[in-house]
Design a protein around this motif. Structure first.
Motif, mmCIF file in Angstrom:
data_model
loop_
_atom_site.group_PDB
_atom_site.id
_atom_site.type_symbol
_atom_site.label_atom_id
_atom_site.label_comp_id
_atom_site.label_asym_id
_atom_site.label_seq_id
_atom_site.Cartn_x
_atom_site.Cartn_y
_atom_site.Cartn_z
ATOM 1 N N ILE A 1 1.700 8.946 2.574
ATOM 2 C CA ILE A 1 2.465 7.697 2.527
ATOM 3 C C ILE A 1 1.759 6.602 3.319
ATOM 4 N N PHE A 2 1.118 6.983 4.445
ATOM 5 C CA PHE A 2 0.410 6.015 5.285
ATOM 6 C C PHE A 2 -1.103 6.233 5.279
ATOM 7 N N TYR A 3 -1.541 7.508 5.159
ATOM 8 C CA TYR A 3 -2.939 7.872 5.362
ATOM 9 C C TYR A 3 -3.404 7.431 6.754
ATOM 10 N N ASP A 4 -4.691 7.607 7.065
ATOM 11 C CA ASP A 4 -5.235 7.251 8.376
ATOM 12 C C ASP A 4 -6.746 7.474 8.348
ATOM 13 N N TYR A 5 -7.379 7.239 9.485
ATOM 14 C CA TYR A 5 -8.842 7.361 9.551
ATOM 15 C C TYR A 5 -9.294 8.808 9.351
ATOM 16 N N ILE B 1 0.841 -1.200 0.000
ATOM 17 C CA ILE B 1 0.000 0.000 0.000
ATOM 18 C C ILE B 1 0.873 1.245 0.000
ATOM 19 N N VAL B 2 1.967 1.225 0.768
ATOM 20 C CA VAL B 2 2.887 2.361 0.794
ATOM 21 C C VAL B 2 3.399 2.677 -0.611
ATOM 22 N N LYS B 3 3.858 1.667 -1.324
ATOM 23 C CA LYS B 3 4.392 1.882 -2.671
ATOM 24 C C LYS B 3 3.319 2.447 -3.598
ATOM 25 N N ASP C 1 -6.576 2.400 1.481
ATOM 26 C CA ASP C 1 -5.352 3.173 1.267
ATOM 27 C C ASP C 1 -4.553 3.363 2.550
ATOM 28 N N ILE C 2 -5.118 3.025 3.701
ATOM 29 C CA ILE C 2 -4.403 3.172 4.970
ATOM 30 C C ILE C 2 -3.332 2.086 5.047
ATOM 31 N N ALA C 3 -2.080 2.513 5.154
ATOM 32 C CA ALA C 3 -0.956 1.575 5.046
ATOM 33 C C ALA C 3 -0.381 1.155 6.386
ATOM 34 N N TYR D 1 -6.817 0.886 13.215
ATOM 35 C CA TYR D 1 -6.486 1.966 12.296
ATOM 36 C C TYR D 1 -6.111 3.199 13.124
ATOM 37 N N PRO D 2 -5.027 3.878 12.806
ATOM 38 C CA PRO D 2 -4.720 5.102 13.548
ATOM 39 C C PRO D 2 -5.694 6.216 13.198
#
Length: 378
Positions: free
Chosen positions: A244-248, A23-25, A260-262, A346-347
Motif C-alpha cells: 500500500i505504501f512500499y518503501d526503500y 500513489i496509494v490508490k 511507487d513509494i506512497a 523516504y522510509p
C-alpha cells in the motif's frame, strides 16, 4: 473539534508523515487486479497503515477478508464494520484473553492461527458461546524460520489429529509468510517462492491423506506478491501488506520503483555543522524508526533511505529527535539547504516508520486532502 487541515505539504508541522493518495490508490488497484488475473483471493495485511481508510482501499470497498498483526487491530477493524478477520500471530495459552474471546463471539468470521500443539490445546480448552466454534488456520514455516510449524515436522500430524477429533473448531487451512523473499536477486526470490509453494503443497497433500482438507492455502509477502511466479496462481489466497505504501527496502528488493513509494516523512533543516560536514534535521528515530537493513541489503548506502529529490544526501545517524545528514560524496553545499527549509525522507521500512505517527496527512499533488488516524497498541 479538530483543527483545520494545512493547505499544502509545505505548511505541515514537522516531523510528520505524508501519504500520497494517488500513489496509494494505484498500488492498491494494481494488487487487486493482479490477484484477480491470477485467480487467487486477496487477503491484505493491515499492519503497515492500521487505518480504516487504507483498509477500505485495500479491500476494494468490501471491508472483508483482512489479516491483522495485533489484537488491537482486530478489534479496531471489527468496530469499524470489517468482517472475515485473521489474527496472523500464533495463539499460545497466555494470549487467550477476554478481548479475544469477545471478538470471536462477536464476529461471524474471525480466525486465529496456531503454530504449535500447545497453542491448539489452549484453544480446545476454551469454549465460546453456544453455537460458536473457533476458526483456525495452521501456520507453516516453509523455511523463513520465524513462526510456524516446520513444514516437515511430525508435530503437524499431532496437531491435525487433534483438530480432526475436536468438535469446537473449524479448520480453515494453511498460512505461511515467506519473509525470506526480501532479496534483491530475482533468481533467489523466485527460488524462494517456488520452494515455499512446493512445501505448502506437500503439507496440504499430507493433511489430505489424513482426511483433513485445506479450504485455504495462503502465502504472501510484498516482494513475492508484487512479482509472483506462475505457481502462486495455484494458491487460494495471497496476503501482502506493505505494498500500500512500499518503501526503500522494497525498491532494493525489486518489488517496486521509487515512484511507487506512497509515504514520506517531512522534516525541517534546523542546523548547519560545516565543521563536521553535517546537516541536522528535526526527524530522529522517534519519527523515522531504527529498523536496520536486513543482511541481504547490507550494502545499501549508509544503511538508510535517501532523501526525496536529493540523491546527494544521506541520513547517516539519528538521535531521539534529530537526524544527521551527510553528503553521499564530497562536501555539503549548505546554500542549497537554508535553515528552516524542508526535506522529505523516504522510509527505509514504512511499517516501522508509520508506527511512529498517530496520524498521516494525506495529499494529492501538493494539496493536503485529508488526515488518517491510526490504531496503536497491542
Amino acid at each position: 473539534m479538530e483543527d483545520s487541515l494545512p493547505a499544502s505539504i509545505f505548511d505541515v508541522e514537522t516531523p510528520c508523515l505524508l501519504v500520497d493518495i494517488d500513489i496509494v490508490k494505484k498500488n492498491c488497484q494494481t494488487m487487486i487486479d493482479r490477484c484477480k488475473t491470477m485467480g487467487v483471493e486477496l487477503r491484505p495485511h493491515m499492519k503497515t497503515h492500521k487505518t480504516v481508510e487504507g483498509a477500505e482501499l485495500m479491500t476494494n470497498g468490501t471491508k472483508r477478508k483482512i489479516v491483522v498483526s495485533t489484537l488491537d487491530e482486530a478489534i479496531f477493524f471489527a468496530d469499524n464494520g470489517f468482517e472475515d478477520i485473521l489474527w496472523g500471530s500464533p495463539i499460545v495459552p497466555g494470549r487467550i484473553s477476554k478481548r479475544l474471546i469477545n471478538l470471536c463471539n462477536k464476529l461471524e468470521e474471525f480466525h486465529v492461527m496456531v503454530a504449535t500443539l500447545v497453542g491448539l490445546e489452549a484453544i480446545l480448552a476454551t469454549p465460546l458461546n453456544e453455537g460458536k466454534k473457533w476458526s483456525v488456520f495452521l501456520e507453516i514455516d516453509c523455511g523463513y524460520g520465524r513462526t510456524g510449524c516446520c513444514w516437515n515436522s511430525e508435530e503437524i500430524i499431532s496437531i491435525c489429529e487433534k483438530i480432526k477429533q475436536s468438535n469446537n473448531m473449524i479448520f480453515q487451512g494453511l498460512y505461511t509468510h515467506c519473509g525470506n523473499s526480501y532479496s534483491p536477486d530475482i533468481e533467489t526470490k523466485n527460488s524462494i517462492q517456488q520452494t515455499t509453494f512446493d512445501r505448502l503443497i506437500d503439507v496440504k497433500s499430507k493433511l489430505s491423506g489424513l482426511g483433513l482438507e485445506c479450504k485455504t492455502v495462503g502465502c504472501g509477502s510484498t516482494p513475492s506478491c508484487s512479482k509472483p511466479i506462475e505457481c502462486l496462481s495455484n494458491l487460494t489466497e495471497m496476503h501482502p501488506g506493505n505494498y500500500i505504501f512500499y518503501d526503500y527496502m522494497q525498491v532494493l528488493a525489486n518489488s517496486c520503483d521509487f515512484e511507487d513509494i506512497a509515504c514520506k516523512v517531512a522534516t525541517t533543516v534546523v542546523d548547519h555543522k560545516p565543521e563536521v560536514q553535517t546537516l541536522v534535521v528535526d526527524c530522529g528515530w522517534t519519527a523515522f524508526g531504527l529498523d536496520a537493513p536486513h543482511d541481504q541489503f547490507k550494502d545499501a548506502p549508509l544503511g538508510q533511505a535517501p532523501i526525496v529529490d536529493h540523491p546527494e544526501l544521506r541520513m547517516f545517524s539519528m538521535t531521539q529527535e534529530l537526524g544527521k545528514l551527510k553528503a553521499a560524496e564530497g562536501e555539503i553545499d549548505y546554500s542549497k539547504y537554508p535553515l528552516g527549509s524542508r526535506l522529505y525522507l523516504y522510509p527505509w521500512h514504512s511499517c516501522c516508520t508509520t508506527c511512529a505517527h498517530p496520524f498521516y496527512y494525506v495529499h494529492s499533488g501538493e494539496k493536503i486532502v485529508g488526515k488518517w488516524r491510526t490504531t496503536r497498541g497491542w
